[in-house]
Every structure is written in structure tokens, then in C-alpha cells.
Design an enzyme around this catalytic site. Structure first.
Site, PDB file in Angstrom:
ATOM      1  N   LYS A  39      35.907  30.863  45.706  1.00  0.00           N
ATOM      2  CA  LYS A  39      34.978  30.656  44.742  1.00  0.00           C
ATOM      3  C   LYS A  39      35.927  29.044  44.292  1.00  0.00           C
ATOM      4  O   LYS A  39      36.413  28.899  45.054  1.00  0.00           O
ATOM      5  CB  LYS A  39      35.744  31.704  43.490  1.00  0.00           C
ATOM      6  CG  LYS A  39      36.727  30.802  42.579  1.00  0.00           C
ATOM      7  CD  LYS A  39      36.909  32.190  41.719  1.00  0.00           C
ATOM      8  CE  LYS A  39      38.503  31.580  40.494  1.00  0.00           C
ATOM      9  NZ  LYS A  39      38.064  30.742  39.707  1.00  0.00           N
ATOM     10  N   LYS A  68      45.405  42.072  43.692  1.00  0.00           N
ATOM     11  CA  LYS A  68      46.742  42.071  42.762  1.00  0.00           C
ATOM     12  C   LYS A  68      46.998  43.676  43.561  1.00  0.00           C
ATOM     13  O   LYS A  68      45.930  44.467  42.506  1.00  0.00           O
ATOM     14  CB  LYS A  68      46.256  41.886  41.448  1.00  0.00           C
ATOM     15  CG  LYS A  68      46.338  40.768  41.491  1.00  0.00           C
ATOM     16  CD  LYS A  68      46.585  39.997  40.263  1.00  0.00           C
ATOM     17  CE  LYS A  68      45.944  38.751  39.618  1.00  0.00           C
ATOM     18  NZ  LYS A  68      47.196  38.505  40.130  1.00  0.00           N
ATOM     19  N   ASP A  77      34.747  30.601  35.353  1.00  0.00           N
ATOM     20  CA  ASP A  77      35.986  30.202  35.544  1.00  0.00           C
ATOM     21  C   ASP A  77      36.567  31.464  35.589  1.00  0.00           C
ATOM     22  O   ASP A  77      36.942  31.627  36.902  1.00  0.00           O
ATOM     23  CB  ASP A  77      36.673  29.141  35.071  1.00  0.00           C
ATOM     24  CG  ASP A  77      38.107  28.603  35.883  1.00  0.00           C
ATOM     25  OD1 ASP A  77      37.831  28.573  37.208  1.00  0.00           O
ATOM     26  OD2 ASP A  77      39.522  29.005  35.066  1.00  0.00           O
ATOM     27  N   HIS A 136      36.929  36.883  38.318  1.00  0.00           N
ATOM     28  CA  HIS A 136      37.932  38.128  38.019  1.00  0.00           C
ATOM     29  C   HIS A 136      37.483  39.084  36.994  1.00  0.00           C
ATOM     30  O   HIS A 136      37.527  39.979  37.660  1.00  0.00           O
ATOM     31  CB  HIS A 136      38.975  37.137  37.410  1.00  0.00           C
ATOM     32  CG  HIS A 136      39.195  35.713  38.717  1.00  0.00           C
ATOM     33  ND1 HIS A 136      38.954  35.943  39.868  1.00  0.00           N
ATOM     34  CD2 HIS A 136      40.512  34.793  38.023  1.00  0.00           C
ATOM     35  CE1 HIS A 136      39.989  34.772  40.250  1.00  0.00           C
ATOM     36  NE2 HIS A 136      39.708  33.874  39.015  1.00  0.00           N
TER      37      HIS A 136
END
EC number: 1.1.1.49
Length: 483
Positions: free
Chosen positions: A147, A181, A234, A239
């Protein structure tokens, strides 16, 4: 409990941008740790490619220094010495012809070919075109793109179309390290491997969901990039959108790349447009130890947000009426990422007012101290009647899994190994990226049209006061931001 390390097949991995910060801080140290774990065959090749003129030996020296710094090993560690033998380097001109024949000559016909684009998105098209023209874009090769994947719907579509000229969709791996994660992947395990939660995972029983990604650092050192993106580009569009999808998605028919991504796409398409009153934007102010956001980006007139909080609704049968509250920001009180599912209170209490039960809450901690916490009501010990108290059933990976819980693979380690395996489950599909931008673009456009400045907030706080009011007007409260 003993984890299984399953070796991958022999591969040639080319890292474009191999002299950059991401390669030295995350990618190469992560590959070293997978090598030490026995997952990478000793016959594999890892080839650095960048504009810098250097030979293999100089590249290995630079990588050794990076691994010593970021992986906590000594320079003479025999495992590091062995790993460095896998490395090579080719000086590449991404927009010209320099170095491409040499790179093609180093690739082995009998190995998996993977190309990591750790470069600016403006170079994605040039790299893809040259890989194709030099015979390296064959059916078994794959590319990894970092990204930001576009800055709006139009640019994301253009990037997708550019890559599609040379690579099929099943060869393109759009990486979002949050999906690597351990705790994020456990969201699916908690939901779909336990009958306990799934019957309650809907608007009938869930009052609301909070997703928080808080950082203590500011944007100093990367202000020129961040000021063109802001918190929504961002963090939210990628995310936090992924976390939202994993919480809200329907059960896929199988743990299969396209089955999982199909369900995530349905969530994004079901997102309602967000009203301006349901969004709070903020900019951190300075303190004695550091400057303000405006200082860090060097623009006193910047209207870019370093903080955002929003109330999001999903229009489908499962979630109609249950709000999702998202917040993320820089220079906040603590560094933490978590998802909190607050269930509704019991419809009727049989206890007196002093013992009224509180809502159950499942908190999934992504960082730090990865784990889960389920708050339940029990009787307070001792005589004196039935007094209720809320207690946590707390599970941290470090405690529950012993040494393995304390030494979990970094997200990049897991994702790069998935690239070599050809498993796209934890990577974003092109239509998923475009759908996320289609929802995000109107929000950004409305801000730009209004020309309103973000709300100021103190560095080291929980964010702007307006964000507190966003919750208070719904008779809810944000969870405290703490490590």
C-alpha cells in the site's frame, strides 16, 4: 503446545527497493527468522534489486547490519552467515533497461518466482511491464504490491488495469500487514471454530462494536507522505476496513481465498454512506517535547487529519441497527489496537439495583500483549447477599501458549511465506480494493468541499472532545486508550 513449521518449496524472491527502509526493517529480517525456523530451503535465492550500484558482497553486508539491528542477533551468528549465502543483488533501472537481462539470467527455471514491489506505486506499472518483456511474468510467477494501492477509486482502478496487462489476478498479492497478525487471523478462528459466539454474533445480541488503532508516534520524518494521505487513506480505507470485514462478514463456505474474500466484499458493499455528523477529524497539537502536526508536516495551513473517529452502519440482516465505531490517530495516549464487541444487557434483571448486571464484552487485543478478554458477571465473594461484580476472563497468547506465544512470527513473515505457497487468503483482491475506495471517496470529497479544519487535540490525549460527544449522544462511551 508445539507449533508446526511447514517448509515452503524452493523459490527465487526478488525484492525491488531492497535498499529501502521497509526491506531492511521488516522484509529481510522476517525472511531471516523464517530461515532460522527451518521454513526456507537453503537452495532458495533472495535477490535485492534497486538503483544503488553495489555488488553481492556489499548488499550482504548491509543486510547483515539490518538483521543485527532488527532481529537481535550477533554479526558472527552462524545462522546469519548461512542466511547471507542466499542473497544476491542486481542494480536495476525501474524505468529503463539497465540490469534486467542480468536479473532474468539469475532466475532459475525450476523454482517459484516471486517479486516484491517495495517501491512507490508509481513504479508498479514499469516493473510489471519489464518483468513481462524479459520473460519473468510466466504463469507460476507472482508479484507482491505494498500500500498505498491508489489514493482514490480512479487511481486504484488504473493500477489494477496496469497490473492486469501482465499478470492474472491470482498472481497479484496486495499486502496488508494487519492481516498477517496472529490475533487478526484468530478473529476467524474465534468466530467460526466455536459455536459459543456465532449464534450471538448479530444485531439481536450485539449492542455495538468499537475498533481502535491508536499510536503514540507522530508523523515527523514522514510528514510529506502522510500529509497527502491522512488517517482515512493511511489507516481506515485499508487496515481498519479489513478488521471491520473480518468482524462483520458471513461465514464463508470454506477457508478458501476467494470464499473468504467474497464475504469481505459483501460487507464493504453493504456499508451505508457516512453522514458528516458521524465523523470527527482531528490534528494533534504540540507539547514541550515535540511539535504539532502542522510543525511536523511543515504546512501551517494543512487540513489533513491525524485522527479520525466515525460511526459506521452495515445494511444487511445480520447487522442492521448495530453501529460500528472506528477510531485511529497519531500522538495518542498509548499504542494499542483492539476490537471490542459489546453485547446487549439482559432484557430483565432479577437482581436489585445494587446488583444490576452489566453488558458482556469481548475484547480482542491486536497489540500490545496480544490476546482476548471476555467480561462476565459473577457473584462477589463473601456474605451479605447477592452482589454482582464484573470480572474478566483474560487470555494472553504469551501466557496461554508459553514460549510460542511470546515469539510469534511477524506479520510480514507469515504473509511472505503465503506468497511462496500461492495462498491469497490474507491478501486483498482487486474488486475489494475498488469497493473500499468507492465507499471512502465520497467521505473525502465532502471534507474537501467543506474546507473545515480538523479539530485540535492535545498530544498524549484520547483525541478531540468531539469524538467523545460522538459516542455520548448515543449514550455510549469509548473504551479507555491504554497499553
Amino acid at each position: 503446545m508445539v507449533s508446526r513449521v511447514i517448509p515452503v518449496d524452493d523459490f527465487d524472491l526478488v525484492i525491488f527497493g531492497a535498499t529501502g527502509d521497509l526491506a531492511h526493517r521488516k522484509i529481510l529480517p522476517g525472511l531471516f527468522r523464517r530461515f532460522v525456523a527451518g521454513q526456507i530451503p537453503e537452495t532458495s535465492q533472495i535477490i535485492g534489486a534497486a538503483r544503488t550500484q553495489q555488488d553481492d558482497a556489499q548488499f550482504r553486508d548491509a543486510v547483515a547490519a539490518a538483521i543485527v539491528e532488527h532481529a537481535g542477533v550477533k554479526k558472527n551468528d552462524p545462522r546469519l552467515v548461512q542466511f547471507l549465502k542466499l542473497l544476491g543483488y542486481v542494480a536495476i533501472d525501474a524505468t529503463g533497461q539497465g540490469g534486467w537481462k542480468e536479473l532474468a539470467g539469475r532466475m532459475r527455471a525450476d523454482a517459484i518466482h516471486a517479486f516484491y514491489f517495495s517501491v512507490a506505486p508509481s513504479l508498479f506499472g514499469d516493473l510489471a511491464e519489464r518483468l513481462a518483456s524479459h520473460g519473468m511474468a510466466h504463469g507460476d510467477s507472482r508479484i507482491v504490491v505494498e500500500k498505498p494501492f491508489g489514493r482514490d477509486l480512479a487511481s486504484a482502478r488504473a493500477l489494477n488495469q496496469t497490473l492486469a496487462q501482465h499478470f492474472d489476478e491470482d498472481q497479484v498479492y496486495r499486502i496488508d500487514h494487519y492481516l498477517g497478525k496472529e490475533t487478526v487471523q484468530n478473529l476467524m478462528a474465534v468466530r467460526f471454530a466455536n459455536i459459543l459466539f456465532e449464534p450471538l454474533w448479530n444485531a439481536q445480541y450485539v449492542d455495538h462494536v468499537q475498533i481502535t488503532v491508536a499510536e503514540t508516534v507522530g508523523v515527523v520524518g514522514r510528514g510529506s507522505y502522510y500529509d497527502k494521505s491522512g488517517a482515512i487513506r493511511d489507516m481506515v480505507q485499508n487496515h481498519m476496513m479489513q478488521l471491520l470485514c473480518l468482524i462483520a462478514m458471513e461465514p464463508p463456505y470454506h477457508f478458501d481465498p476467494d470464499a473468504v474474500r467474497d464475504e469481505k466484499l459483501k460487507v464493504i458493499r453493504a456499508l451505508e454512506p457516512v453522514e458528516p455528523a458521524d465523523i470527527v477529524r482531528g490534528q494533534y497539537e504540540g507539547d514541550d517535547g515535540a511539535g504539532s502536526y502542522l510543525d511536523d508536516v511543515g504546512d501551517p495551513d494543512s487540513r489533513t487529519e491525524s485522527y479520525i473517529a466515525m460511526k459506521v452502519r452495515i445494511s444487511n440482516w445480520r447487522w442492521q441497527g448495530t453501529p460500528f465505531y472506528l477510531r485511529t490517530g497519531k500522538r495518542l495516549r498509548a499504542r494499542t489496537s483492539e476490537i471490542a464487541i459489546t453485547f446487549k444487557e439482559p432484557p430483565h434483571s432479577i437482581f436489585d439495583d445494587t446488583g444490576a448486571p452489566k453488558a458482556n464484552e469481548l475484547v480482542i487485543r491486536l497489540q500490545p500483549n496480544e490476546g482476548m478478554n471476555l467480561k462476565v458477571m459473577i457473584k462477589e465473594p463473601g456474605p451479605g447477599g447477592m452482589r454482582l461484580v464484573q470480572v474478566p476472563l483474560d487470555m494472553s497468547f504469551a501466557d496461554a501458549l508459553g514460549a510460542e506465544g511470546q515469539d510469534m512470527p511477524d506479520a510480514y513473515e507469515r504473509l511472505i511465506m503465503d506468497v511462496i505457497r500461492g495462498n491469497q487468503t490474507l491478501f486483498m483482491r482487486g474488486d475489494e480494493v475498488e469497493a473500499a475506495w468507492a465507499w471512502t471517496d465520497p467521505i473525502i470529497d465532502s471534507w474537501e468541499d467543506s474546507k473545515r479544519r480538523p479539530e485540535p487535540y492535545d498530544a498524549g490525549s484520547s483525541g478531540p472532545e468531539e469524538a467523545l460527544r460522538l459516542m455520548h449522544r448515543d449514550n455510549r462511551r469509548w473504551r479507555e486508550i491504554r497499553a
